[in-house]
Motif scaffolding. Sequence first.
Motif, PDB file in Angstrom:
ATOM      1  N   GLU A  15      37.338  38.673  39.863  1.00  0.00           N
ATOM      2  CA  GLU A  15      38.003  39.939  40.184  1.00  0.00           C
ATOM      3  C   GLU A  15      38.028  40.195  41.693  1.00  0.00           C
ATOM      4  O   GLU A  15      39.023  40.702  42.226  1.00  0.00           O
ATOM      5  CB  GLU A  15      37.321  41.104  39.460  1.00  0.00           C
ATOM      6  CG  GLU A  15      37.630  41.150  37.979  1.00  0.00           C
ATOM      7  CD  GLU A  15      37.427  42.527  37.360  1.00  0.00           C
ATOM      8  OE1 GLU A  15      37.377  43.537  38.113  1.00  0.00           O
ATOM      9  OE2 GLU A  15      37.328  42.592  36.122  1.00  0.00           O
TER      10      GLU A  15
ATOM     11  N   GLU B  15      32.748  36.877  36.316  1.00  0.00           N
ATOM     12  CA  GLU B  15      33.797  37.896  36.257  1.00  0.00           C
ATOM     13  C   GLU B  15      33.931  38.622  37.593  1.00  0.00           C
ATOM     14  O   GLU B  15      35.045  38.876  38.065  1.00  0.00           O
ATOM     15  CB  GLU B  15      33.495  38.896  35.139  1.00  0.00           C
ATOM     16  CG  GLU B  15      34.651  39.842  34.849  1.00  0.00           C
ATOM     17  CD  GLU B  15      34.412  40.716  33.625  1.00  0.00           C
ATOM     18  OE1 GLU B  15      35.281  41.558  33.340  1.00  0.00           O
ATOM     19  OE2 GLU B  15      33.362  40.554  32.952  1.00  0.00           O
TER      20      GLU B  15
ATOM     21  N   ASP C 232      28.794  54.620  34.933  1.00  0.00           N
ATOM     22  CA  ASP C 232      29.354  53.292  34.645  1.00  0.00           C
ATOM     23  C   ASP C 232      28.392  52.186  35.067  1.00  0.00           C
ATOM     24  O   ASP C 232      28.163  51.217  34.329  1.00  0.00           O
ATOM     25  CB  ASP C 232      30.681  53.092  35.390  1.00  0.00           C
ATOM     26  CG  ASP C 232      31.769  54.023  34.922  1.00  0.00           C
ATOM     27  OD1 ASP C 232      31.589  54.634  33.856  1.00  0.00           O
ATOM     28  OD2 ASP C 232      32.791  54.137  35.614  1.00  0.00           O
ATOM     29  N   GLU C 233      27.836  52.318  36.275  1.00  0.00           N
ATOM     30  CA  GLU C 233      26.922  51.306  36.783  1.00  0.00           C
ATOM     31  C   GLU C 233      25.638  51.261  35.961  1.00  0.00           C
ATOM     32  O   GLU C 233      25.117  50.184  35.645  1.00  0.00           O
ATOM     33  CB  GLU C 233      26.574  51.587  38.254  1.00  0.00           C
ATOM     34  CG  GLU C 233      27.697  51.282  39.239  1.00  0.00           C
ATOM     35  CD  GLU C 233      28.623  52.461  39.479  1.00  0.00           C
ATOM     36  OE1 GLU C 233      29.367  52.432  40.470  1.00  0.00           O
ATOM     37  OE2 GLU C 233      28.621  53.425  38.673  1.00  0.00           O
TER      38      GLU C 233
ATOM     39  N   LEU D 111      33.182  47.359  42.298  1.00  0.00           N
ATOM     40  CA  LEU D 111      34.467  46.795  42.700  1.00  0.00           C
ATOM     41  C   LEU D 111      35.620  47.557  42.059  1.00  0.00           C
ATOM     42  O   LEU D 111      36.644  47.819  42.701  1.00  0.00           O
ATOM     43  CB  LEU D 111      34.523  45.316  42.317  1.00  0.00           C
ATOM     44  CG  LEU D 111      35.845  44.578  42.544  1.00  0.00           C
ATOM     45  CD1 LEU D 111      36.274  44.647  44.006  1.00  0.00           C
ATOM     46  CD2 LEU D 111      35.721  43.125  42.086  1.00  0.00           C
ATOM     47  N   ARG D 112      35.470  47.924  40.798  1.00  0.00           N
ATOM     48  CA  ARG D 112      36.549  48.594  40.078  1.00  0.00           C
ATOM     49  C   ARG D 112      36.804  50.011  40.583  1.00  0.00           C
ATOM     50  O   ARG D 112      37.855  50.581  40.300  1.00  0.00           O
ATOM     51  CB  ARG D 112      36.234  48.592  38.577  1.00  0.00           C
ATOM     52  CG  ARG D 112      36.361  47.191  37.982  1.00  0.00           C
ATOM     53  CD  ARG D 112      35.802  47.088  36.578  1.00  0.00           C
ATOM     54  NE  ARG D 112      35.965  45.721  36.069  1.00  0.00           N
ATOM     55  CZ  ARG D 112      35.435  45.285  34.928  1.00  0.00           C
ATOM     56  NH1 ARG D 112      34.709  46.115  34.174  1.00  0.00           N
ATOM     57  NH2 ARG D 112      35.627  44.044  34.542  1.00  0.00           N
ATOM     58  N   LYS D 113      35.875  50.560  41.340  1.00  0.00           N
ATOM     59  CA  LYS D 113      36.092  51.897  41.926  1.00  0.00           C
ATOM     60  C   LYS D 113      36.075  51.859  43.463  1.00  0.00           C
ATOM     61  O   LYS D 113      36.022  52.905  44.111  1.00  0.00           O
ATOM     62  CB  LYS D 113      35.050  52.889  41.406  1.00  0.00           C
ATOM     63  CG  LYS D 113      33.615  52.581  41.771  1.00  0.00           C
ATOM     64  CD  LYS D 113      32.639  53.610  41.175  1.00  0.00           C
ATOM     65  CE  LYS D 113      32.568  53.496  39.675  1.00  0.00           C
ATOM     66  NZ  LYS D 113      31.470  54.299  39.091  1.00  0.00           N
TER      67      LYS D 113
ATOM     68  N   TYR E 190      41.228  40.632  44.137  1.00  0.00           N
ATOM     69  CA  TYR E 190      41.315  41.814  45.002  1.00  0.00           C
ATOM     70  C   TYR E 190      41.634  41.408  46.446  1.00  0.00           C
ATOM     71  O   TYR E 190      42.443  42.051  47.129  1.00  0.00           O
ATOM     72  CB  TYR E 190      39.997  42.582  44.934  1.00  0.00           C
ATOM     73  CG  TYR E 190      39.960  43.853  45.757  1.00  0.00           C
ATOM     74  CD1 TYR E 190      40.466  45.039  45.254  1.00  0.00           C
ATOM     75  CD2 TYR E 190      39.395  43.857  47.031  1.00  0.00           C
ATOM     76  CE1 TYR E 190      40.427  46.212  45.999  1.00  0.00           C
ATOM     77  CE2 TYR E 190      39.345  45.015  47.783  1.00  0.00           C
ATOM     78  CZ  TYR E 190      39.866  46.192  47.261  1.00  0.00           C
ATOM     79  OH  TYR E 190      39.822  47.347  48.014  1.00  0.00           O
TER      80      TYR E 190
ATOM     81  N   LEU F  67      30.339  44.656  39.775  1.00  0.00           N
ATOM     82  CA  LEU F  67      31.620  44.681  39.071  1.00  0.00           C
ATOM     83  C   LEU F  67      32.115  46.115  38.888  1.00  0.00           C
ATOM     84  O   LEU F  67      33.297  46.416  39.107  1.00  0.00           O
ATOM     85  CB  LEU F  67      31.476  43.982  37.725  1.00  0.00           C
ATOM     86  CG  LEU F  67      32.748  43.666  36.943  1.00  0.00           C
ATOM     87  CD1 LEU F  67      33.713  42.803  37.751  1.00  0.00           C
ATOM     88  CD2 LEU F  67      32.386  42.974  35.628  1.00  0.00           C
ATOM     89  N   GLN F  68      31.215  47.001  38.508  1.00  0.00           N
ATOM     90  CA  GLN F  68      31.605  48.401  38.372  1.00  0.00           C
ATOM     91  C   GLN F  68      31.965  49.004  39.725  1.00  0.00           C
ATOM     92  O   GLN F  68      32.914  49.791  39.847  1.00  0.00           O
ATOM     93  CB  GLN F  68      30.467  49.207  37.720  1.00  0.00           C
ATOM     94  CG  GLN F  68      30.154  48.795  36.298  1.00  0.00           C
ATOM     95  CD  GLN F  68      31.366  48.863  35.393  1.00  0.00           C
ATOM     96  OE1 GLN F  68      32.138  49.815  35.434  1.00  0.00           O
ATOM     97  NE2 GLN F  68      31.546  47.846  34.558  1.00  0.00           N
TER      98      GLN F  68
END
Length: 368
Positions: free
Chosen positions: A40, A36, A14-15, A238-240, A44, A235-236
Motif C-alpha cells: 500500500e 500489505e 482503528d489502530e 497510512l490509510r489516514k 501511495y 497500515l492504519q
Amino acid sequence: MYRIKVNQPFIEDDEIRAVIEVLKSGYLTSGKYTEEFEREFARYLNVRHVVTVSNGTIALYLAYKVLGIGPGDEVLVPDFTFIATASMAVVNGAKPVFVDIDPETYTMDPHDLERKITERSKVIVPVHLFGHPAPMDEIIKIARERGIYVIEDCAQAHGAEYRGIRVGSIGDLGVFSFYATKNLTMGEGGAIATSSDEIAEQVRLLRNHGQSRKYHHIMIGWNFRITELQAALGLQQLRKLDRMNKRRREIAKLYLEELSNVEGIRLPVERPWAKHVYHQFTIWVKKEVLRDKLREYLARNGVQTSIHYPEPLHIQPAFKGLVSNHNCCPNAVRASRHVLSLPMHPGLKDEEVMYVAKLIKEYFKSNQ
C-alpha cells in the motif's frame, strides 16, 4: 506538566483494534500485515517497492550500503538536520560533507551543494526537513550531470509533494522513519522506497540475515525486520495519512493567520512548487537573545516547544576530524540560534493553537 505538547502520536480506535487483532492472532513477527503495508505504501508513493526495516536510521544505513558507499567516498548532506543522515555514512566508512541550507525552507542549498562536490562525491542526500520538500529539480540536475546518486531523506515528510509528485519517489531511493511522532507512526520503524528491483531485493536480503529462502543464506545480513504489531499500526496510519496531513496544514494556516503581524518572528514558507506537510511548525525568532526567553515564557504557561536543531552537524563532537572548514555553513549556524518549533500534531485543537498564538503575541508586545 505541559498542557499543550509540542508533538504526540495521533492514535484512534482503528489502530488499537488492529494491534489487538495481531496480538490475538498469535503471529507477531513480519507477515501479512508487513507485506500489505509495503504494497500500500508503494502504491501511495507510486514506486515499485517499499521495504520496511527496523527504523529510519537503519534505512539510511542500508541505503548507503546497497549503493556501495564506503571508504574514500563522500556523501553530501545538509548541515541542519538530525545526525543519522550523516552518521550512517560514517558507519559505512564514508565521509560526510556538510552543505548549507536555504534559511527560509531549511532544506539543502543547491548553490552550496555545487560548490562542495568533488571527484569523490558519490551520494547527495536532500532532507525534506520539517515536511517541506527540498528543491529536487536543481539537486537532481547537479547529480545526473556528475553520475552521483540521490537518496531522499523523507523522515519528516510522509505525503509531502514536489511539483505534484510525492517525495520518496524522485531520487534513486527514498528513506522513511516511522518514529512515534512522525506524520505516520509505527512507534518505531523505517522503510526504503525504490523502483529498482535489484536494490529492493538487496535490502530484503540484508534485513533478514541474507536469506534467499529459509535457512539458505547467500550473504551476511542482519535482523532489521519490523513486527506485525508495527505493520498493523502503520497500515492504519497510512490509510489516514492524507487526513492527518490535512489537519496539520489547517493548524499551520491558523498559526500563519494569527502570527502574520508579529514583528519579532519569521514564519515558515511554502514554495509554490511544494506541498508542505508540517511535521514541525518552526518559527525564526529574529532576535537571538529572545528565542530561549520566549521558550521559557511559553513553558511557564503550559506550552511545550522544541529546538530543531540546537547545533548544526559540522560542530558535533562525533564528527571531529571530519570537518576541515568550520565556517562551512553559516545559515545552518544562524538557524540553530534562532529556530523554535511550536506545538504541531493532528490532535491539536483550534483553541489550543489560538492560545499558543495569543501567548506569542503577548510576549512580543512586552518585548519589542
